[in-house]
Design a protein around this motif. Structure first.
Motif, PDB file in Angstrom:
ATOM      1  N   ALA A   1      -2.508   0.817  -4.361  1.00 27.81           N
ATOM      2  CA  ALA A   1      -1.323   0.021  -4.673  1.00 27.81           C
ATOM      3  C   ALA A   1      -0.206   0.960  -5.130  1.00 27.81           C
ATOM      4  CB  ALA A   1      -1.657  -0.974  -5.773  1.00 27.81           C
ATOM      5  N   PRO A   2       1.059   0.599  -4.870  1.00 18.69           N
ATOM      6  CA  PRO A   2       2.173   1.438  -5.333  1.00 18.69           C
ATOM      7  C   PRO A   2       2.066   1.692  -6.835  1.00 18.69           C
ATOM      8  CG  PRO A   2       2.961  -0.308  -3.891  1.00 18.69           C
ATOM      9  CD  PRO A   2       1.508  -0.595  -4.148  1.00 18.69           C
ATOM     10  N   PHE A   3       2.326   2.919  -7.254  1.00 15.65           N
ATOM     11  CA  PHE A   3       2.251   3.345  -8.656  1.00 15.65           C
ATOM     12  C   PHE A   3       0.842   3.180  -9.235  1.00 15.65           C
ATOM     13  CE2 PHE A   3       6.484   1.451  -7.842  1.00 15.65           C
ATOM     14  CZ  PHE A   3       7.204   2.641  -7.781  1.00 15.65           C
ATOM     15  N   ALA A   4      -0.158   3.090  -8.319  1.00 19.26           N
ATOM     16  CA  ALA A   4      -1.566   2.994  -8.724  1.00 19.26           C
ATOM     17  C   ALA A   4      -1.843   1.805  -9.636  1.00 19.26           C
ATOM     18  CB  ALA A   4      -2.012   4.302  -9.387  1.00 19.26           C
ATOM     19  N   LYS A   5      -1.038   0.738  -9.475  1.00 19.50           N
ATOM     20  CA  LYS A   5      -1.275  -0.474 -10.271  1.00 19.50           C
ATOM     21  C   LYS A   5      -1.494  -1.641  -9.314  1.00 19.50           C
ATOM     22  CE  LYS A   5       1.214   0.696 -14.419  1.00 19.50           C
ATOM     23  NZ  LYS A   5       2.557   1.076 -14.744  1.00 19.50           N
ATOM     24  N   PRO A   6      -2.506  -2.487  -9.547  1.00 23.88           N
ATOM     25  CA  PRO A   6      -2.732  -3.635  -8.662  1.00 23.88           C
ATOM     26  C   PRO A   6      -1.447  -4.426  -8.460  1.00 23.88           C
ATOM     27  CG  PRO A   6      -4.503  -3.458 -10.254  1.00 23.88           C
ATOM     28  CD  PRO A   6      -3.473  -2.431 -10.649  1.00 23.88           C
ATOM     29  N   THR A   7      -1.261  -4.931  -7.232  1.00 28.28           N
ATOM     30  CA  THR A   7      -0.002  -5.594  -6.900  1.00 28.28           C
ATOM     31  C   THR A   7      -0.228  -7.012  -6.381  1.00 28.28           C
ATOM     32  OG1 THR A   7       1.930  -5.509  -5.459  1.00 28.28           O
ATOM     33  CG2 THR A   7      -0.070  -4.527  -4.598  1.00 28.28           C
ATOM     34  N   ASP A   8       0.675  -7.927  -6.758  1.00 28.41           N
ATOM     35  CA  ASP A   8       0.581  -9.280  -6.203  1.00 28.41           C
ATOM     36  C   ASP A   8       1.442  -9.429  -4.948  1.00 28.41           C
ATOM     37  OD1 ASP A   8       3.078  -9.245  -7.277  1.00 28.41           O
ATOM     38  OD2 ASP A   8       2.739 -10.833  -8.757  1.00 28.41           O
ATOM     39  N   VAL A   9       2.006  -8.285  -4.475  1.00 36.11           N
ATOM     40  CA  VAL A   9       2.759  -8.302  -3.208  1.00 36.11           C
ATOM     41  C   VAL A   9       1.807  -8.582  -2.042  1.00 36.11           C
ATOM     42  CG1 VAL A   9       4.008  -6.799  -1.590  1.00 36.11           C
ATOM     43  CG2 VAL A   9       4.610  -6.805  -4.012  1.00 36.11           C
ATOM     44  N   CYS A  10       0.571  -8.107  -2.169  1.00 35.43           N
ATOM     45  CA  CYS A  10      -0.433  -8.262  -1.101  1.00 35.43           C
ATOM     46  C   CYS A  10      -0.764  -9.740  -0.885  1.00 35.43           C
ATOM     47  CB  CYS A  10      -1.696  -7.491  -1.486  1.00 35.43           C
ATOM     48  SG  CYS A  10      -3.050  -7.714  -0.329  1.00 35.43           S
ATOM     49  N   VAL A  11      -0.763 -10.155   0.404  1.00 33.16           N
ATOM     50  CA  VAL A  11      -1.087 -11.550   0.720  1.00 33.16           C
ATOM     51  C   VAL A  11      -2.507 -11.679   1.278  1.00 33.16           C
ATOM     52  CG1 VAL A  11       1.304 -12.240   1.102  1.00 33.16           C
ATOM     53  CG2 VAL A  11      -0.031 -11.327   3.020  1.00 33.16           C
ATOM     54  N   ALA A  12      -3.278 -10.589   1.186  1.00 36.45           N
ATOM     55  CA  ALA A  12      -4.678 -10.590   1.630  1.00 36.45           C
ATOM     56  C   ALA A  12      -4.828 -10.967   3.100  1.00 36.45           C
ATOM     57  CB  ALA A  12      -5.522 -11.512   0.752  1.00 36.45           C
ATOM     58  N   CYS A  13      -3.909 -10.469   3.940  1.00 33.77           N
ATOM     59  CA  CYS A  13      -4.005 -10.790   5.372  1.00 33.77           C
ATOM     60  C   CYS A  13      -5.136 -10.014   6.038  1.00 33.77           C
ATOM     61  CB  CYS A  13      -2.684 -10.501   6.073  1.00 33.77           C
ATOM     62  SG  CYS A  13      -2.278  -8.738   6.171  1.00 33.77           S
TER      63      CYS A  13
ATOM     64  N   ILE B   1       0.852  -1.195   0.000  1.00 32.89           N
ATOM     65  CA  ILE B   1       0.000   0.000   0.000  1.00 32.89           C
ATOM     66  C   ILE B   1       0.883   1.238   0.000  1.00 32.89           C
ATOM     67  CG2 ILE B   1      -1.849   1.230   1.200  1.00 32.89           C
ATOM     68  CD1 ILE B   1      -2.540  -1.416   2.590  1.00 32.89           C
ATOM     69  N   ALA B   2       0.505   2.219  -0.808  1.00 32.87           N
ATOM     70  CA  ALA B   2       1.285   3.456  -0.881  1.00 32.87           C
ATOM     71  C   ALA B   2       0.341   4.643  -0.990  1.00 32.87           C
ATOM     72  CB  ALA B   2       2.209   3.411  -2.095  1.00 32.87           C
ATOM     73  N   THR B   3       0.888   5.829  -0.734  1.00 35.24           N
ATOM     74  CA  THR B   3       0.122   7.047  -0.964  1.00 35.24           C
ATOM     75  C   THR B   3       0.390   7.491  -2.395  1.00 35.24           C
ATOM     76  OG1 THR B   3       0.452   7.650   1.332  1.00 35.24           O
ATOM     77  CG2 THR B   3      -0.291   9.392  -0.130  1.00 35.24           C
ATOM     78  N   VAL B   4      -0.667   7.689  -3.146  1.00 35.02           N
ATOM     79  CA  VAL B   4      -0.488   8.098  -4.538  1.00 35.02           C
ATOM     80  C   VAL B   4      -1.166   9.442  -4.777  1.00 35.02           C
ATOM     81  CG1 VAL B   4      -0.222   5.761  -5.460  1.00 35.02           C
ATOM     82  CG2 VAL B   4      -2.499   6.713  -5.230  1.00 35.02           C
ATOM     83  N   ASP B   5      -0.696  10.164  -5.787  1.00 39.40           N
ATOM     84  CA  ASP B   5      -1.212  11.482  -6.159  1.00 39.40           C
ATOM     85  C   ASP B   5      -0.922  12.528  -5.076  1.00 39.40           C
ATOM     86  OD1 ASP B   5      -2.213  12.371  -8.564  1.00 39.40           O
ATOM     87  OD2 ASP B   5      -3.951  11.047  -8.456  1.00 39.40           O
ATOM     88  N   ARG B   6      -1.371  13.769  -5.311  1.00 38.56           N
ATOM     89  CA  ARG B   6      -1.060  14.861  -4.385  1.00 38.56           C
ATOM     90  C   ARG B   6      -2.271  15.740  -4.127  1.00 38.56           C
ATOM     91  NH1 ARG B   6       4.664  17.284  -6.493  1.00 38.56           N
ATOM     92  NH2 ARG B   6       5.812  15.331  -6.488  1.00 38.56           N
ATOM     93  N   GLY B   7      -2.116  16.632  -3.140  1.00 47.54           N
ATOM     94  CA  GLY B   7      -3.154  17.623  -2.848  1.00 47.54           C
ATOM     95  C   GLY B   7      -4.489  16.965  -2.557  1.00 47.54           C
ATOM     96  N   VAL B   8      -5.580  17.533  -3.095  1.00 54.40           N
ATOM     97  CA  VAL B   8      -6.911  16.981  -2.817  1.00 54.40           C
ATOM     98  C   VAL B   8      -7.097  15.619  -3.472  1.00 54.40           C
ATOM     99  CG1 VAL B   8      -8.079  19.189  -2.439  1.00 54.40           C
ATOM    100  CG2 VAL B   8      -7.922  18.270  -4.757  1.00 54.40           C
ATOM    101  N   HIS B   9      -6.185  15.252  -4.400  1.00 54.65           N
ATOM    102  CA  HIS B   9      -6.292  13.945  -5.063  1.00 54.65           C
ATOM    103  C   HIS B   9      -5.473  12.866  -4.350  1.00 54.65           C
ATOM    104  CE1 HIS B   9      -8.411  15.941  -8.217  1.00 54.65           C
ATOM    105  NE2 HIS B   9      -7.409  16.768  -8.418  1.00 54.65           N
ATOM    106  N   LYS B  10      -4.778  13.255  -3.281  1.00 56.80           N
ATOM    107  CA  LYS B  10      -3.949  12.298  -2.544  1.00 56.80           C
ATOM    108  C   LYS B  10      -4.829  11.161  -2.011  1.00 56.80           C
ATOM    109  CE  LYS B  10      -0.781  12.381   1.349  1.00 56.80           C
ATOM    110  NZ  LYS B  10      -0.262  13.232   2.413  1.00 56.80           N
ATOM    111  N   ARG B  11      -4.374   9.928  -2.178  1.00 58.20           N
ATOM    112  CA  ARG B  11      -5.161   8.780  -1.728  1.00 58.20           C
ATOM    113  C   ARG B  11      -4.233   7.601  -1.490  1.00 58.20           C
ATOM    114  NH1 ARG B  11      -5.607   6.044  -6.771  1.00 58.20           N
ATOM    115  NH2 ARG B  11      -4.891   7.475  -8.353  1.00 58.20           N
ATOM    116  N   VAL B  12      -4.761   6.554  -0.886  1.00 56.56           N
ATOM    117  CA  VAL B  12      -3.952   5.349  -0.720  1.00 56.56           C
ATOM    118  C   VAL B  12      -4.397   4.312  -1.735  1.00 56.56           C
ATOM    119  CG1 VAL B  12      -3.397   5.672   1.720  1.00 56.56           C
ATOM    120  CG2 VAL B  12      -5.454   4.405   1.064  1.00 56.56           C
TER     121      VAL B  12
END
Ligand code: SF4
Ligand code: FES
Length: 200
Positions: free
Chosen positions: A157-169, A144-155
């Motif tokens: 996946a890193p680089f706003a692309k779905p990731t298989d790093v997540c193990v769904a814990c 999980i990462a913070t993406v975008d800036r200002g009022v568009h800042k949100r959490v």
């Protein structure tokens, strides 16, 4: 041990503790949102502000990141503290108008409306970063990462692309104070979760 006062009550703390940790150890209530004892504190939401006084001098500090010191005079319910708390709740109501958790907590402190404009009536995430911190510091991943800036800042996946790093814990869903991660979770993985293990 370090000795100081909270609301004129003498309290003791171990070196390295924060004012918030000490208050909790002594059953003194300070509201928090972006703090969780399982991860490092960020001081992001400012809801835990308290007043430090010395003579006629005083200042407001975030208790979750303020270290204890001998002789501190801390106050948790002064007019200044209540004003800043109200202001923070109003900001949160505008930032996360769709979060029942925020609305409930604000109402508990007497705040049911906001003077601030909301940019997204569907928003529930306050971008506190707790989800990213539990993923990195407790689970040992960086899904999980913070993406975008200002009022568009949100959490997300890193680089706003779905990731298989997540193990769904599900740790991020469990720790999220606003309920937002429940709906963000699948977008991080790119597929619906089937094996969440931490959901309460
Ligand atoms: S999803 Fe929840 S925990 Fe993550 S940043 Fe948003 S409010 Fe905080
Ligand atoms: S709980 Fe301390 S800044 Fe959010």
């Amino acid at each position: 041990m370090i000795t100081f006062k909270i609301n004129d009550q003498e309290v003791s703390a171990r070196p390295g503790w924060t004012v918030l940790e000490t208050a909790r150890e002594h059953d003194i209530d300070i509201p928090t949102l972006c703090f969780h004892p399982a991860v490092s504190a960020s001081g992001a939401c400012r809801l835990c502000m308290v007043e430090l006084r010395e003579g006629s001098w005083s200042k407001l500090v975030a208790s979750c990141i303020y270290p204890v010191a001998e002789g501190l005079q801390v106050f948790t319910e002064t007019e200044r503290v209540r004003n800043v708390r109200r202001w923070v709740f109003e900001m949160l109501l505008a930032a996360c108008p769709a979060s029942p958790e925020i609305a409930r907590m604000a109402a508990k402190h007497g705040v049911t409306s906001t003077r601030f404009e909301s940019h997204d009536p569907e928003q529930t995430c306050m971008v506190c970063g707790l989800c990213a911190r539990v993923c990195e510091e407790v689970v040992g991943l960086s899904a999980i990462a913070t993406v975008d800036r200002g009022v568009h800042k949100r959490v997300g996946a890193p680089f706003a692309k779905p990731t298989d790093v997540c193990v769904a814990c599900g740790s991020c869903v469990t720790i999220c104070p606003t309920g937002a991660m429940q709906s963000i979770f699948d977008s991080i993985r790119g597929v619906p979760a089937t094996n969440l293990t931490q959901l309460g």
